[in-house]
Design a protein around this motif. Structure first.
Motif, PDB file in Angstrom:
ATOM      1  N   ILE A  28      36.357  44.173  35.245  1.00 18.12           N
ATOM      2  CA  ILE A  28      36.996  44.818  36.405  1.00 18.12           C
ATOM      3  C   ILE A  28      35.923  45.340  37.366  1.00 18.12           C
ATOM      4  O   ILE A  28      36.018  45.176  38.594  1.00 18.12           O
ATOM      5  CB  ILE A  28      37.944  45.950  35.943  1.00 18.12           C
ATOM      6  N   GLU A  31      34.228  42.259  39.057  1.00 17.56           N
ATOM      7  CA  GLU A  31      35.107  41.660  40.062  1.00 17.56           C
ATOM      8  C   GLU A  31      35.177  42.538  41.318  1.00 17.56           C
ATOM      9  O   GLU A  31      35.134  42.051  42.446  1.00 17.56           O
ATOM     10  CB  GLU A  31      36.515  41.487  39.485  1.00 17.56           C
ATOM     11  N   THR A  32      35.272  43.848  41.109  1.00 19.42           N
ATOM     12  CA  THR A  32      35.376  44.767  42.246  1.00 19.42           C
ATOM     13  C   THR A  32      34.101  44.726  43.090  1.00 19.42           C
ATOM     14  O   THR A  32      34.161  44.701  44.327  1.00 19.42           O
ATOM     15  CB  THR A  32      35.672  46.195  41.750  1.00 19.42           C
ATOM     16  N   VAL A  35      34.188  41.661  45.219  1.00 26.54           N
ATOM     17  CA  VAL A  35      35.072  41.845  46.384  1.00 26.54           C
ATOM     18  C   VAL A  35      34.328  42.649  47.458  1.00 26.54           C
ATOM     19  O   VAL A  35      34.323  42.296  48.650  1.00 26.54           O
ATOM     20  CB  VAL A  35      36.374  42.565  45.971  1.00 26.54           C
ATOM     21  N   LEU A  52      38.631  49.859  49.386  1.00 24.63           N
ATOM     22  CA  LEU A  52      38.777  48.539  48.752  1.00 24.63           C
ATOM     23  C   LEU A  52      38.498  48.622  47.255  1.00 24.63           C
ATOM     24  O   LEU A  52      39.197  48.008  46.438  1.00 24.63           O
ATOM     25  CB  LEU A  52      37.789  47.542  49.375  1.00 24.63           C
ATOM     26  N   GLU A  55      41.379  50.460  45.397  1.00 22.10           N
ATOM     27  CA  GLU A  55      42.570  49.595  45.334  1.00 22.10           C
ATOM     28  C   GLU A  55      42.416  48.534  44.253  1.00 22.10           C
ATOM     29  O   GLU A  55      43.341  48.273  43.478  1.00 22.10           O
ATOM     30  CB  GLU A  55      42.761  48.856  46.669  1.00 22.10           C
ATOM     31  N   ASN A  56      41.247  47.898  44.234  1.00 26.64           N
ATOM     32  CA  ASN A  56      41.052  46.801  43.277  1.00 26.64           C
ATOM     33  C   ASN A  56      41.042  47.305  41.837  1.00 26.64           C
ATOM     34  O   ASN A  56      41.625  46.683  40.938  1.00 26.64           O
ATOM     35  CB  ASN A  56      39.759  46.042  43.590  1.00 26.64           C
ATOM     36  N   ARG A  59      44.633  48.217  40.914  1.00 26.71           N
ATOM     37  CA  ARG A  59      45.434  46.993  40.788  1.00 26.71           C
ATOM     38  C   ARG A  59      45.227  46.357  39.410  1.00 26.71           C
ATOM     39  O   ARG A  59      46.134  45.764  38.821  1.00 26.71           O
ATOM     40  CB  ARG A  59      45.016  46.008  41.894  1.00 26.71           C
ATOM     41  N   ARG A  60      44.032  46.501  38.875  1.00 24.78           N
ATOM     42  CA  ARG A  60      43.714  45.936  37.555  1.00 24.78           C
ATOM     43  C   ARG A  60      44.052  46.897  36.409  1.00 24.78           C
ATOM     44  O   ARG A  60      43.697  46.649  35.249  1.00 24.78           O
ATOM     45  CB  ARG A  60      42.214  45.572  37.496  1.00 24.78           C
TER      46      ARG A  60
END
Ligand code: MF3
Ligand code: CO
Length: 272
Positions: A28, A31-32, A35, A52, A55-56, A59-60
């Motif tokens: 996670i 990935e963040t 992004v 951002l 949020e990411n 979301r995960r």
């Protein structure tokens, strides 16, 4: 019981089930950061990047570990040019020519992943470019030593050697750390060896130990100062600083980097 035996008892060894959760936390975080990297262009504000990131992470199904930690108000720490660590996101826009670090910690099902990348915004000067390369290589050199039966000091020494061979300096007053159910756990992981200062150098690494290795590398002198906001740490001489970090598990064989995207190039892809 020897002194080093007591030391080893303070450092958690995670089970296979725990490592699976840590792996998801690491994924996670990775990935963040990927992004964020896609959005790190001139003009974006550090607060937009923070939004951002949060949020990411949510979301995960994870939560931002830094937000609320000792009163820290944000998800990410932002490190522009001479900022070493702990810059609070605000209305500042990124500009061409800067190097910008993002330090991100997320907690998934009670386990933390911690990683930092430093990114060039457009074209940067040679010193900044070299600082990025050397700091990334120093992290890779430290990770390479993160193996069973090796003493922690070998991780610290490998990082320091790579940095100083390039003519740069490691920050002394900030160190890496163990990580797991807390963001900061024993051992302390300095980016240098100074006999006597850190008893944790004697730690014999064992499978299941999890380390956040994080060289903070200054182009000039190692000294740093804390800004008046009580958080942001800058180089004392005003020259730039770079920071890379991974969360790494000691295994029976290869060190397992939890915060590396599986679809990205390996950290040490550059030929020797
Ligand atoms: N990765 C940073 C560290 O290891 C996280 C700092 S979060 C803060 O210290 F809340 F302290 F800012
Ligand atoms: Co850390």
């Amino acid at each position: 019981m020897t002194g080093s035996g007591k030391l080893a008892q303070r450092v958690a060894r995670r089970s296979a089930a725990e490592i699976e959760i840590l792996q998801q936390a690491g994924e996670i975080v990775a990935e963040t950061l990927q992004v964020l990297q896609q959005h790190m262009q001139p003009g974006i504000t550090t607060k937009e990047l923070d939004n951002l990131a949060e949020e990411n992470i949510r979301r995960r199904g994870a939560v931002p570990s830094c937000k609320g930690y000792m009163g820290y108000p944000a998800t990410i720490c932002v490190e522009i040019d001479d900022v070493v660590v702990h810059g609070i996101p605000d209305h500042t826009q990124l500009k061409e020519g800067q190097i910008v670090g993002i330090d991100l910690v997320a907690c998934y099902q009670g386990y933390h992943g911690d990683s930092t990348i430093t990114v060039a915004i457009g074209e940067v000067d040679n010193e900044r470019q070299r600082l990025l390369t050397v700091t990334r290589e120093a992290l890779a050199a430290g990770i390479e030593q993160a193996r069973p039966t090796t003493k922690l000091r070998e991780v610290c020494r490998a990082v320091q050697q790579r940095v100083e061979a390039a003519g740069f300096s490691v920050v002394r007053s900030l160190v890496g750390h163990g990580i797991g159910q807390q963001m900061h756990e024993p051992p302390q992981v300095p980016n240098f060896v100074a006999e006597g200062e850190f008893p944790d150098y004697e730690l014999v690494l064992q499978p299941g130990m999890v380390l956040a290795i994080e060289p903070m590398v200054n182009a000039g002198e190692p000294a740093v100062r804390v800004d008046s906001d009580g958080w942001r740490v800058r180089t004392a001489d005003g020259r730039p600083s770079a920071h890379f970090e991974h969360t790494v598990v000691i295994t029976e064989d290869q060190p397992l980097i939890l915060t590396e995207r599986r679809d990205s190039l390996p950290l040490n892809y550059a030929p020797e």
